[in-house]
Design an enzyme around this catalytic site. Structure first.
Site, PDB file in Angstrom:
ATOM      1  N   LEU A   1     -36.114  -6.556 -14.122  1.00 30.32           N
ATOM      2  CA  LEU A   1     -35.677  -5.455 -13.254  1.00 30.32           C
ATOM      3  C   LEU A   1     -36.385  -5.481 -11.902  1.00 30.32           C
ATOM      4  O   LEU A   1     -37.515  -5.936 -11.768  1.00 30.32           O
ATOM      5  CB  LEU A   1     -35.875  -4.095 -13.926  1.00 30.32           C
ATOM      6  CG  LEU A   1     -37.274  -3.533 -14.145  1.00 30.32           C
ATOM      7  CD1 LEU A   1     -37.861  -2.895 -12.895  1.00 30.32           C
ATOM      8  CD2 LEU A   1     -37.208  -2.483 -15.244  1.00 30.32           C
TER       9      LEU A   1
ATOM     10  N   GLY B   1     -44.055  -8.858  -0.973  1.00 28.59           N
ATOM     11  CA  GLY B   1     -45.248  -8.172  -1.465  1.00 28.59           C
ATOM     12  C   GLY B   1     -44.902  -7.521  -2.785  1.00 28.59           C
ATOM     13  O   GLY B   1     -44.003  -7.972  -3.492  1.00 28.59           O
TER      14      GLY B   1
ATOM     15  N   ARG C   1     -48.153  -1.391  -3.468  1.00 28.25           N
ATOM     16  CA  ARG C   1     -49.021  -2.480  -3.936  1.00 28.25           C
ATOM     17  C   ARG C   1     -48.737  -3.737  -3.114  1.00 28.25           C
ATOM     18  O   ARG C   1     -47.594  -4.150  -2.968  1.00 28.25           O
ATOM     19  CB  ARG C   1     -48.780  -2.764  -5.423  1.00 28.25           C
ATOM     20  CG  ARG C   1     -49.421  -1.741  -6.338  1.00 28.25           C
ATOM     21  CD  ARG C   1     -49.104  -2.033  -7.793  1.00 28.25           C
ATOM     22  NE  ARG C   1     -47.676  -1.884  -8.051  1.00 28.25           N
ATOM     23  CZ  ARG C   1     -47.081  -2.264  -9.187  1.00 28.25           C
ATOM     24  NH1 ARG C   1     -47.780  -2.844 -10.145  1.00 28.25           N
ATOM     25  NH2 ARG C   1     -45.793  -2.089  -9.360  1.00 28.25           N
TER      26      ARG C   1
ATOM     27  N   ASP D   1     -48.112   6.584 -23.696  1.00 25.31           N
ATOM     28  CA  ASP D   1     -48.989   6.145 -22.618  1.00 25.31           C
ATOM     29  C   ASP D   1     -50.389   6.664 -22.911  1.00 25.31           C
ATOM     30  O   ASP D   1     -50.551   7.703 -23.558  1.00 25.31           O
ATOM     31  CB  ASP D   1     -48.504   6.655 -21.262  1.00 25.31           C
ATOM     32  CG  ASP D   1     -48.981   5.747 -20.131  1.00 25.31           C
ATOM     33  OD1 ASP D   1     -48.154   4.965 -19.610  1.00 25.31           O
ATOM     34  OD2 ASP D   1     -50.181   5.794 -19.792  1.00 25.31           O
TER      35      ASP D   1
ATOM     36  N   LYS E   1     -39.511 -15.969 -17.190  1.00 32.74           N
ATOM     37  CA  LYS E   1     -39.889 -14.893 -16.279  1.00 32.74           C
ATOM     38  C   LYS E   1     -40.694 -15.404 -15.086  1.00 32.74           C
ATOM     39  O   LYS E   1     -40.364 -15.135 -13.924  1.00 32.74           O
ATOM     40  CB  LYS E   1     -40.697 -13.842 -17.057  1.00 32.74           C
ATOM     41  CG  LYS E   1     -41.364 -12.800 -16.213  1.00 32.74           C
ATOM     42  CD  LYS E   1     -40.350 -11.936 -15.511  1.00 32.74           C
ATOM     43  CE  LYS E   1     -41.000 -11.102 -14.455  1.00 32.74           C
ATOM     44  NZ  LYS E   1     -40.537  -9.753 -14.415  1.00 32.74           N
TER      45      LYS E   1
ATOM     46  N   LYS F   1     -41.039  -2.458  -0.220  1.00 32.44           N
ATOM     47  CA  LYS F   1     -39.613  -2.649   0.029  1.00 32.44           C
ATOM     48  C   LYS F   1     -38.948  -1.281   0.011  1.00 32.44           C
ATOM     49  O   LYS F   1     -39.544  -0.308  -0.468  1.00 32.44           O
ATOM     50  CB  LYS F   1     -38.993  -3.577  -1.009  1.00 32.44           C
ATOM     51  CG  LYS F   1     -38.943  -2.996  -2.419  1.00 32.44           C
ATOM     52  CD  LYS F   1     -38.308  -4.024  -3.324  1.00 32.44           C
ATOM     53  CE  LYS F   1     -37.567  -3.419  -4.471  1.00 32.44           C
ATOM     54  NZ  LYS F   1     -36.955  -4.421  -5.314  1.00 32.44           N
TER      55      LYS F   1
ATOM     56  N   THR G   1     -45.114  -9.210 -18.201  1.00 32.03           N
ATOM     57  CA  THR G   1     -45.156 -10.584 -17.690  1.00 32.03           C
ATOM     58  C   THR G   1     -46.509 -11.189 -18.025  1.00 32.03           C
ATOM     59  O   THR G   1     -47.540 -10.682 -17.588  1.00 32.03           O
ATOM     60  CB  THR G   1     -44.942 -10.577 -16.167  1.00 32.03           C
ATOM     61  OG1 THR G   1     -43.676  -9.968 -15.906  1.00 32.03           O
ATOM     62  CG2 THR G   1     -44.965 -11.974 -15.589  1.00 32.03           C
TER      63      THR G   1
ATOM     64  N   CYS H   1     -45.443  -7.715  -8.176  1.00 35.36           N
ATOM     65  CA  CYS H   1     -44.965  -8.804  -9.039  1.00 35.36           C
ATOM     66  C   CYS H   1     -45.044 -10.193  -8.411  1.00 35.36           C
ATOM     67  O   CYS H   1     -45.834 -11.020  -8.844  1.00 35.36           O
ATOM     68  CB  CYS H   1     -43.547  -8.512  -9.496  1.00 35.36           C
ATOM     69  SG  CYS H   1     -43.427  -6.962 -10.383  1.00 35.36           S
TER      70      CYS H   1
ATOM     71  N   THR I   1     -49.789  -6.137 -16.248  1.00 35.34           N
ATOM     72  CA  THR I   1     -50.693  -7.297 -16.293  1.00 35.34           C
ATOM     73  C   THR I   1     -51.053  -7.645 -14.852  1.00 35.34           C
ATOM     74  O   THR I   1     -50.509  -8.588 -14.290  1.00 35.34           O
ATOM     75  CB  THR I   1     -49.993  -8.498 -16.965  1.00 35.34           C
ATOM     76  OG1 THR I   1     -48.697  -8.675 -16.355  1.00 35.34           O
ATOM     77  CG2 THR I   1     -49.798  -8.291 -18.443  1.00 35.34           C
TER      78      THR I   1
HETATM   79  C1  UGA Z   1     -39.267  -8.826  -8.446  1.00 31.99           C
HETATM   80  C2  UGA Z   1     -38.061  -9.625  -8.980  1.00 31.99           C
HETATM   81  O1  UGA Z   1     -37.009  -9.613  -7.997  1.00 31.99           O
HETATM   82  C3  UGA Z   1     -37.538  -9.006 -10.282  1.00 31.99           C
HETATM   83  O2  UGA Z   1     -36.462  -9.785 -10.803  1.00 31.99           O
HETATM   84  C4  UGA Z   1     -38.698  -8.974 -11.280  1.00 31.99           C
HETATM   85  O3  UGA Z   1     -38.289  -8.383 -12.510  1.00 31.99           O
HETATM   86  C5  UGA Z   1     -39.843  -8.165 -10.693  1.00 31.99           C
HETATM   87  O4  UGA Z   1     -40.274  -8.763  -9.467  1.00 31.99           O
HETATM   88  C6  UGA Z   1     -40.960  -8.156 -11.691  1.00 31.99           C
HETATM   89  O5  UGA Z   1     -41.543  -9.209 -11.939  1.00 31.99           O
HETATM   90  O6  UGA Z   1     -41.203  -7.117 -12.306  1.00 31.99           O
HETATM   91  P1  UGA Z   1     -39.504  -6.528  -7.110  1.00 31.99           P
HETATM   92  O7  UGA Z   1     -40.967  -6.830  -7.050  1.00 31.99           O
HETATM   93  O8  UGA Z   1     -39.055  -5.164  -7.485  1.00 31.99           O
HETATM   94  O9  UGA Z   1     -38.787  -7.516  -8.142  1.00 31.99           O
HETATM   95  O10 UGA Z   1     -38.944  -6.808  -5.658  1.00 31.99           O
HETATM   96  P2  UGA Z   1     -37.968  -7.843  -4.963  1.00 31.99           P
HETATM   97  O11 UGA Z   1     -36.666  -7.204  -4.711  1.00 31.99           O
HETATM   98  O12 UGA Z   1     -37.966  -9.146  -5.647  1.00 31.99           O
HETATM   99  O13 UGA Z   1     -38.695  -8.013  -3.555  1.00 31.99           O
HETATM  100  C7  UGA Z   1     -40.014  -8.566  -3.492  1.00 31.99           C
HETATM  101  C8  UGA Z   1     -40.478  -8.673  -2.075  1.00 31.99           C
HETATM  102  O14 UGA Z   1     -39.751  -9.691  -1.386  1.00 31.99           O
HETATM  103  C9  UGA Z   1     -40.321  -7.404  -1.242  1.00 31.99           C
HETATM  104  O15 UGA Z   1     -41.500  -7.204  -0.490  1.00 31.99           O
HETATM  105  C10 UGA Z   1     -39.146  -7.724  -0.335  1.00 31.99           C
HETATM  106  O16 UGA Z   1     -39.203  -7.029   0.879  1.00 31.99           O
HETATM  107  C11 UGA Z   1     -39.321  -9.213  -0.133  1.00 31.99           C
HETATM  108  N1  UGA Z   1     -38.070  -9.940   0.242  1.00 31.99           N
HETATM  109  C12 UGA Z   1     -37.006  -9.961  -0.593  1.00 31.99           C
HETATM  110  C13 UGA Z   1     -38.012 -10.627   1.445  1.00 31.99           C
HETATM  111  O17 UGA Z   1     -38.970 -10.653   2.228  1.00 31.99           O
HETATM  112  N2  UGA Z   1     -36.867 -11.305   1.760  1.00 31.99           N
HETATM  113  C14 UGA Z   1     -35.790 -11.337   0.946  1.00 31.99           C
HETATM  114  O18 UGA Z   1     -34.776 -11.981   1.298  1.00 31.99           O
HETATM  115  C15 UGA Z   1     -35.868 -10.629  -0.268  1.00 31.99           C
END
Ligand code: UGA
Length: 446
Positions: A161, A268, A341, A32, A215, A334, A129, A271, A93
């Site tokens: 992930l 949010g 973020r 890093d 992706k 979450k 990504t 990603c 990114t």
């Molecule tokens: C997301 C994708 O799920 C991963 O597969 C991906 O690798 C990652 O982005 C990335 O691009 O690195 P992540 O950002 O950790 O993962 O979170 P998620 O579990 O997808 O949740 C994203 C948001 O959606 C959270 O704010 C969560 O509260 C919200 N959410 C999720 C909802 O509002 N409703 C749902 O039913 C599910």
């Protein structure tokens, strides 16, 4: 001899990938550019909250008592170039400031710094990504700069992930996708992932653009699914329906499925929001913007959720936030993460504060990061402290801890027992039984 692996960039993705590679039995060197991060990781400590990651790291970091010693960290690019047979690029990114497109400067800098040092056969594997077309461009750059010439090759291996499940998703991925330009690259990646492949993980071999698109398409689909159910929540509110029941009922159809159909304040994080925007920007550059105009709607439905939550809260406060105390449960984007973020919870808290409300926030893990972004909000040491004297309580991040709260006891602590569930994970029955006015997004008022 076993392949030696380097991981460039040690954020969520890189730190987890490095530890997972050590767990698979490889010698790993993580790099890093931030010295403090390297020092922390070298001491077996993780700079963010990610369940299980610190344990996995400590199992392998050299110098930690009882560790395998297979994992080390450095800031030295020469050491990385010298050490690695496979170099994973895991730098972030982010969204460009004031634009939809994604900022490739960290990826570009990583390749530009590493490539001139590559004087023997190796594989550089991008995991970040990126907009489609980046891998082809970076492969040309690598060929141009690396003394090893064609022997230093590029592959693209997107990462899926989820924060909060990073270790599990990395050790036991549901699929491995690689974009390669040669059989040799595919062979090397099959060797890297031999353990998950042996246990039956699907391995999808594609060209560069397809691998990059897998992706962004996956994240666009997930974002669309969430915004779909949030659009249904808007309709349910207008028609007096219950979006939680609706989601359950459509989810029994396994073509639709139950997952990612939780309506509330929306998505949010670092990603989904930036990925759908970068995807639209890239489609525009490719002359295919019409294909993705629907993502603009997905984005606006999502952003409307935050505004709607603020409206519901204002309405419950008698149409003004002035002189009102608002307790906000949750700051992380979450649960099981300290990442704030683009967090809907913090965004709502910030908007209410700007409209004159006295906002007190509590989050089990995200307080420090939240304070850094929104130093002007008040922060409490526990949920109960946040609720003390509150005129309204907003449940905005669905930590398990909040489901275990005692509505009867808390009714005595607040000034007015009024709660709005922005995540649809609290059971209205015990709250209402304890005298609370309980509202939830997309559900009937009583
Ligand atoms: C997301 C994708 O799920 C991963 O597969 C991906 O690798 C990652 O982005 C990335 O691009 O690195 P992540 O950002 O950790 O993962 O979170 P998620 O579990 O997808 O949740 C994203 C948001 O959606 C959270 O704010 C969560 O509260 C919200 N959410 C999720 C909802 O509002 N409703 C749902 O039913 C599910």
């Amino acid at each position: 001899m076993s392949l030696r692996i380097t991981v460039i960039g040690t954020g969520y993705l890189g730190a987890t990938h490095a530890a997972a590679m050590a767990e698979l039995g490889f010698e790993v060197l993580g790099l890093d550019v931030v010295k403090e991060k390297v020092e922390l990781l070298s001491a077996g400590r993780v700079p963010m909250y990610e369940p299980g990651l610190e344990e996995l790291l400590r199992k392998h970091v050299a110098g930690v008592e009882g560790s395998s010693g297979r994992l080390r960290f450095t800031t030295d690019w020469d050491e990385v170039a010298d050490f690695g047979d496979v170099h994973f690029v895991c730098v972030n990114t982010p969204q460009k400031h004031g634009e939809y497109g994604c900022d490739m400067s960290y990826v570009d800098a990583a390749i530009d710094t590493l490539a001139p040092r590559l004087d023997r056969p190796c594989l550089v594997v991008g995991k970040s990504t990126v907009p489609v077309g980046s891998a082809a461009r970076l492969a040309r750059r690598l060929a141009e700069l690396a003394p090893a010439g064609a022997q230093a090759e590029l592959a693209w291996n997107p990462e899926f992930l989820r924060e909060g499940f990073a270790v599990e998703d990395t050790l036991r991925p549901d699929r491995i996708v690689v974009g390669v330009a040669s059989e040799r690259a595919e062979k090397v990646l099959r060797e890297v992932y031999a353990a998950p492949l042996d246990s039956g993980t699907p391995f999808v071999v594609a060209d560069y653009p397809t691998a990059e698109l897998v992706k962004t398409a996956a994240n666009a689909f997930l974002a669309t699914k969430i915004s779909f159910i949030n659009a249904m929540a808007e309709i349910c509110e207008a028609a007096g329906g219950d979006v939680v029941k609706l989601a359950e009922a459509i989810g029994y159809d396994d073509r639709i499925g139950k997952k990612f159909l939780r309506a509330g304040v929306g998505f949010g994080g670092g990603c989904l929001p930036k990925d759908i925007r970068a995807f639209m920007a890239r489609a525009g550059e490719l002359g295919a913007d019409q294909a993705l105009t629907f993502l603009r709607e997905v984005d606006s439905i999502n952003m409307r959720r935050r505004a709607h939550m603020v409206e519901l809260a204002r309405e419950a406060c008698g149409e003004t936030f002035l002189g009102r105390r608002i307790a906000v449960l949750g700051a992380a984007f979450k649960p099981d993460s300290d990442d704030v973020r683009d967090s809907p919870a913090l965004n709502v808290a910030g908007q209410i504060h700007l409209q004159g409300g006295q906002v007190t926030v509590y989050d089990p893990k995200g307080m420090e990061n939240a304070r850094r972004v929104f130093p002007t909000l008040s922060y409490a040491a526990s949920a109960e402290d946040a609720l003390r004297g509150a005129d309204i309580v907003l449940h905005l991040t669905e930590w398990p801890e909040f489901r275990a709260l005692d509505p009867g006891r808390l009714a005595q602590v607040v000034s007015r027992p009024h709660l709005i569930d922005g995540r649809n994970t609290l059971d209205p029955v015990p709250w209402r039984a304890a005298g609370w006015t309980f509202r939830a997004m997309g559900r009937p008022a009583a």
